[in-house]
Write a protein that holds these residues in place. Structure first.
Motif, PDB file in Angstrom:
ATOM      1  N   ARG A  33      17.594  20.930 -29.212  1.00  0.00           N
ATOM      2  CA  ARG A  33      16.990  21.923 -30.544  1.00  0.00           C
ATOM      3  C   ARG A  33      17.603  22.462 -31.000  1.00  0.00           C
ATOM      4  N   LEU A  34      18.892  22.957 -30.251  1.00  0.00           N
ATOM      5  CA  LEU A  34      19.887  24.318 -30.129  1.00  0.00           C
ATOM      6  C   LEU A  34      20.801  23.768 -30.122  1.00  0.00           C
ATOM      7  N   PRO A  35      21.659  24.358 -31.969  1.00  0.00           N
ATOM      8  CA  PRO A  35      23.218  23.858 -31.793  1.00  0.00           C
ATOM      9  C   PRO A  35      23.800  24.208 -30.724  1.00  0.00           C
ATOM     10  N   ASP A  36      23.823  24.842 -29.864  1.00  0.00           N
ATOM     11  CA  ASP A  36      24.667  25.482 -29.260  1.00  0.00           C
ATOM     12  C   ASP A  36      24.161  24.822 -27.226  1.00  0.00           C
ATOM     13  N   ALA A  37      24.308  24.150 -27.082  1.00  0.00           N
ATOM     14  CA  ALA A  37      23.495  23.759 -26.333  1.00  0.00           C
ATOM     15  C   ALA A  37      24.877  23.726 -25.124  1.00  0.00           C
ATOM     16  N   THR A  38      26.195  23.965 -25.672  1.00  0.00           N
ATOM     17  CA  THR A  38      27.063  23.860 -23.995  1.00  0.00           C
ATOM     18  C   THR A  38      27.302  24.775 -23.720  1.00  0.00           C
ATOM     19  N   GLY A  39      26.820  26.631 -24.321  1.00  0.00           N
ATOM     20  CA  GLY A  39      26.757  27.649 -24.124  1.00  0.00           C
ATOM     21  C   GLY A  39      27.238  28.544 -24.954  1.00  0.00           C
ATOM     22  N   LEU A 176       7.825  29.313 -20.224  1.00  0.00           N
ATOM     23  CA  LEU A 176       7.535  27.501 -20.392  1.00  0.00           C
ATOM     24  C   LEU A 176       8.164  26.714 -21.949  1.00  0.00           C
ATOM     25  N   ASP A 177       6.888  27.130 -23.190  1.00  0.00           N
ATOM     26  CA  ASP A 177       6.610  26.707 -23.733  1.00  0.00           C
ATOM     27  C   ASP A 177       7.315  26.700 -24.941  1.00  0.00           C
ATOM     28  N   THR A 178       8.549  27.998 -24.185  1.00  0.00           N
ATOM     29  CA  THR A 178       9.628  28.163 -25.080  1.00  0.00           C
ATOM     30  C   THR A 178      10.538  27.406 -24.975  1.00  0.00           C
ATOM     31  N   GLY A 179      11.461  26.808 -23.472  1.00  0.00           N
ATOM     32  CA  GLY A 179      11.395  26.654 -23.122  1.00  0.00           C
ATOM     33  C   GLY A 179      11.712  24.674 -23.267  1.00  0.00           C
ATOM     34  N   GLY A 184       5.760  23.616 -29.651  1.00  0.00           N
ATOM     35  CA  GLY A 184       6.373  23.544 -30.631  1.00  0.00           C
ATOM     36  C   GLY A 184       6.302  25.134 -31.386  1.00  0.00           C
ATOM     37  N   TYR A 185       4.684  25.702 -30.925  1.00  0.00           N
ATOM     38  CA  TYR A 185       4.716  26.938 -31.714  1.00  0.00           C
ATOM     39  C   TYR A 185       6.267  28.209 -31.673  1.00  0.00           C
ATOM     40  N   TRP A 186       6.655  28.135 -30.629  1.00  0.00           N
ATOM     41  CA  TRP A 186       7.773  29.150 -30.058  1.00  0.00           C
ATOM     42  C   TRP A 186       8.806  28.112 -30.990  1.00  0.00           C
ATOM     43  N   ASP A 187       9.093  27.294 -31.654  1.00  0.00           N
ATOM     44  CA  ASP A 187      10.114  26.998 -31.700  1.00  0.00           C
ATOM     45  C   ASP A 187      11.147  27.587 -32.622  1.00  0.00           C
TER      46      ASP A 187
END
Length: 305
Positions: A33-39, A176-179, A184-187
């Protein structure tokens, strides 16, 4: 784009892959879900090497020092229990229990243990919720000395616990819903800038407001009601120690990380100075409950407590 709610710079400067600000785990480990999931592109806090190309990133900062913090808080819990007649004894113990929970969570959220991402996000939600609820309890401790309700009674403890529980549940659910993106409300708040208005408000701003109110309440109590100055040294010292810890975390951390080649960062000092601030807050509370403080209109024998 508005910078409000933007955690990217904070996470980058607090350790990249192993950021020592817990909320960063919700962004860093949210997979595709994130473009930068490696740092986050900053200094990588690596700590000590383990087998299989793994690292125990924050051994000194969040593992050893948080372990010490738990032991110190347990000792203060016992010392508080000994002060049978002290105003706000049970309320102070509730604050210390909250601090113990924070310290336990901190070991797993920012300690750099090689945990599964889902487990780390779960600890992170509890960590963030505990911070908000515990600082709320501290703020209410500032009101206890005014004796609007008799301290230690089921009514007093029930109101404090119930209100803190609501903050805990609300903050924990949003984290928790964000993580995990259950609804999907906080996406919509997740992106390259790692921005979340709700978490920024709850985790960054609300505790700061609670702390300011606590300081104001206690200052008025000591100076205007007790008519003393000596306890203010403890209160000012606690405020200064906490502020120094935050400066290490948010400002100096990246420079320490770069200077030590990723062995430590400002998170170590943030844990240390926060522990010292908690101890000093306890000393402040003890100093205004152990002596005979003359109350306005008292006939000599009346005292606080």
């Amino acid at each position: 784009m508005s910078q409000y709610g933007n955690f990217h710079d904070f996470c980058r400067d607090s350790g990249s892959l192993h950021a020592t600000i817990p909320v960063c785990n919700l962004f860093n480990e949210s997979s595709a879900r994130l473009p930068d999931a490696t740092g986050f592109g900053g200094c990588d806090l690596r700590g000590i090497a383990l087998s299989g190309d793994r690292n125990l990133a924050n051994l000194a900062g969040s593992i050893l020092l948080d372990g010490i913090a738990i032991l110190v808080a347990l000792f203060l819990l016992w010392k508080s229990n000994v002060k049978k007649a002290a105003v706000g004894r049970r309320e102070m113990q509730l604050f210390l229990i909250g601090y113990i929970i924070i310290s336990i969570c901190e070991i797993f959220t920012v300690g750099g243990f090689p945990l599964d991402g889902a487990v780390r996000r779960g600890f992170t939600a509890v960590h963030m919720a505990s911070v908000v609820a515990t600082v709320w309890i501290l703020m209410l401790n500032g009101a206890v000395g005014y004796q609007l309700l008799e301290d230690g009674t089921p009514m007093s403890m029930g109101l404090i616990f119930a209100s803190a529980a609501m903050l805990f549940i609300g903050t924990g659910y949003i984290a928790l819903d964000t993580g995990f993106s259950w609804t999907g409300y906080w996406d919509s708040s997740l992106g390259g800038d790692n921005q979340s208005y709700s978490l920024y408000t709850l985790y960054q701003l609300c505790p700061l407001v609670f702390l300011v109110i606590f300081i104001i309440l206690e200052t008025l109590l000591v100076i205007r009601i007790l008519g003393e100055r000596r306890p203010m040294f403890y209160l000012m010292a606690a405020t200064l120690l906490f502020a120094i810890g935050q400066i290490f975390q948010y400002v100096i951390s990246v420079h320490i990380c770069n200077g030590t080649g990723g062995k430590i960062n400002g998170g170590l000092f943030e844990v240390l100075f926060t522990l010292l601030a908690v101890v000093t807050i306890w000393l402040f509370w003890s100093s205004i409950t152990e002596d005979d403080w003359p109350m306005p209109g008292s006939a000599g024998g009346a005292s606080y407590p």
